[in-house]
Enzyme design. Structure first.
Site, PDB file in Angstrom:
ATOM      1  N   ASN A 126       0.825  -1.211   0.000  1.00 53.79           N
ATOM      2  CA  ASN A 126       0.000   0.000   0.000  1.00 53.79           C
ATOM      3  C   ASN A 126       0.861   1.263   0.000  1.00 53.79           C
ATOM      4  O   ASN A 126       0.606   2.213  -0.742  1.00 53.79           O
ATOM      5  CB  ASN A 126      -0.939   0.010   1.211  1.00 53.79           C
ATOM      6  CG  ASN A 126      -2.276  -0.631   0.921  1.00 53.79           C
ATOM      7  OD1 ASN A 126      -2.683  -0.761  -0.231  1.00 53.79           O
ATOM      8  ND2 ASN A 126      -2.971  -1.053   1.956  1.00 53.79           N
ATOM      9  N   GLU A 161      -6.359  -7.061   5.327  1.00 53.55           N
ATOM     10  CA  GLU A 161      -5.656  -8.041   4.502  1.00 53.55           C
ATOM     11  C   GLU A 161      -5.718  -9.431   5.118  1.00 53.55           C
ATOM     12  O   GLU A 161      -4.926 -10.306   4.800  1.00 53.55           O
ATOM     13  CB  GLU A 161      -4.194  -7.628   4.300  1.00 53.55           C
ATOM     14  CG  GLU A 161      -3.320  -7.672   5.532  1.00 53.55           C
ATOM     15  CD  GLU A 161      -3.345  -6.384   6.351  1.00 53.55           C
ATOM     16  OE1 GLU A 161      -2.417  -6.191   7.150  1.00 53.55           O
ATOM     17  OE2 GLU A 161      -4.292  -5.581   6.209  1.00 53.55           O
TER      18      GLU A 161
END
Length: 250
Positions: A126, A161
Site C-alpha cells: 500500500n 488483509e
C-alpha cells in the site's frame, strides 16, 4: 410441428353481451307498447353498467400486473440488501460479521477447521504502490482462495488483509493440506507488482469439534498465524491445542 391456432380469446362478458343484444333486438322488433320506454331505459343502463364493468376489469388487470412487478422488484431489492449486509463490498466474500455467524451456526452441529491467513508485508504494498494496487492484490488473493477451496468451504474477510476460511468436517491434517495449497496458489500467482516482487501469505490452522465457537477457534488459529509470521512468513502452522483436541475425537 407448428401449434394449431388457438383462435380468439373468449370474451369474459360473452353471456352478458348476448343478453344485451337479445334485449335490443326484442325492443326493436316489438311494436310500441306500454313499458317500452322503461325497457329502453333498462337496456341503456345495462349497457352502461357493462361498459363500466369492463373498464374496472381492465384497471384491475393492470393493477395486478403492476403489483406483481412491484413485488418482484421488492424481492430483488431484499435479496440485494441481504447480500450487501453479509458480503464484503470489495471482494464479494462474506464480511466479518457474516463469517462469524456462519461459523458459529456450523459449530452447533458439526466439527470444523478454521484457516486464518494474512497477506505478508501488505502495508509495504500500500505504501509503495498505493491503495488501488493494494485492492488489486486483495482481489487476486481472493481469486486464489476461491479457485482452491472445496465447494463446502466459506471464505470471509475479517480484516483489511486478513481472511478466514471455514472448512466443515475437515480434520486437522486435511485443513493443513488445503492451507498449503492456498499458500502455493498465492505464491505462484502473477500479481504484477511494479517492482516485480511476489505476494505471499502466512497461515494459521485450527480444528475444533462440534460445540466450539468462532472466538476460541479463531484465537488459536491466529496464534498459529503469528508463529508462522515470526518463523519467516509464507508458511502454514497448525495450532497445537487443536491437534490435541483432534487426537481425542472418537
Amino acid at each position: 410441428m407448428a401449434c394449431a391456432d388457438a383462435g380468439p380469446v373468449p370474451d369474459l362478458f360473452d353471456a352478458e353481451n348476448q343478453a344485451l343484444q337479445a334485449a335490443k333486438s326484442a325492443h326493436a322488433a316489438a311494436a310500441p307498447a306500454p313499458g317500452g320506454e322503461a325497457l329502453a331505459d333498462l337496456i341503456v343502463a345495462y349497457e352502461r353498467l357493462l361498459r363500466e364493468t369492463r373498464r374496472l376489469v381492465r384497471r384491475s388487470d393492470k393493477a395486478e400486473l403492476e403489483m406483481n412487478q412491484l413485488n418482484t422488484r421488492l424481492q430483488d431489492l431484499a435479496a440485494e440488501l441481504e447480500h450487501r449486509a453479509n458480503h464484503d463490498p470489495l471482494t464479494g466474500v462474506l464480511n466479518r460479521a457474516a463469517i462469524i455467524d456462519r461459523v458459529n451456526r456450523m459449530f452447533a452441529h458439526q466439527d470444523l477447521a478454521l484457516i486464518v491467513l494474512d497477506i505478508d508485508h501488505f502495508k509495504r504494498i500500500n505504501d509503495s504502490f498505493g491503495h488501488p494496487m493494494g485492492d488489486r492484490v486483495i482481489l487476486g488473493v481472493v481469486a486464489c482462495l476461491q479457485a482452491v477451496v472445496p465447494a463446502s468451504a466459506h471464505v470471509g474477510r475479517v480484516g483489511g488483509e486478513e481472511f478466514t476460511v471455514a472448512l466443515p468436517r475437515h480434520s486437522g491434517a486435511e485443513s493443513e493440506q488445503v492451507a498449503q495449497a492456498l499458500r502455493r496458489a498465492i505464491e505462484n500467482h502473477a500479481f504484477n507488482l511494479p517492482d516485480g516482487s511476489r505476494v505471499t501469505a502466512s497461515f494459521g490452522v485450527c480444528w475444533a469439534g462440534a460445540g466450539g465457537d468462532f472466538d476460541s477457534a479463531y484465537g488459536l488459529a491466529d496464534e498459529a498465524l503469528f508463529i508462522a509470521k515470526r518463523a519467516g512468513r509464507n508458511q502454514v502452522r497448525q495450532a497445537a491445542a487443536c491437534l490435541h483436541a483432534a487426537e481425542h475425537v472418537v
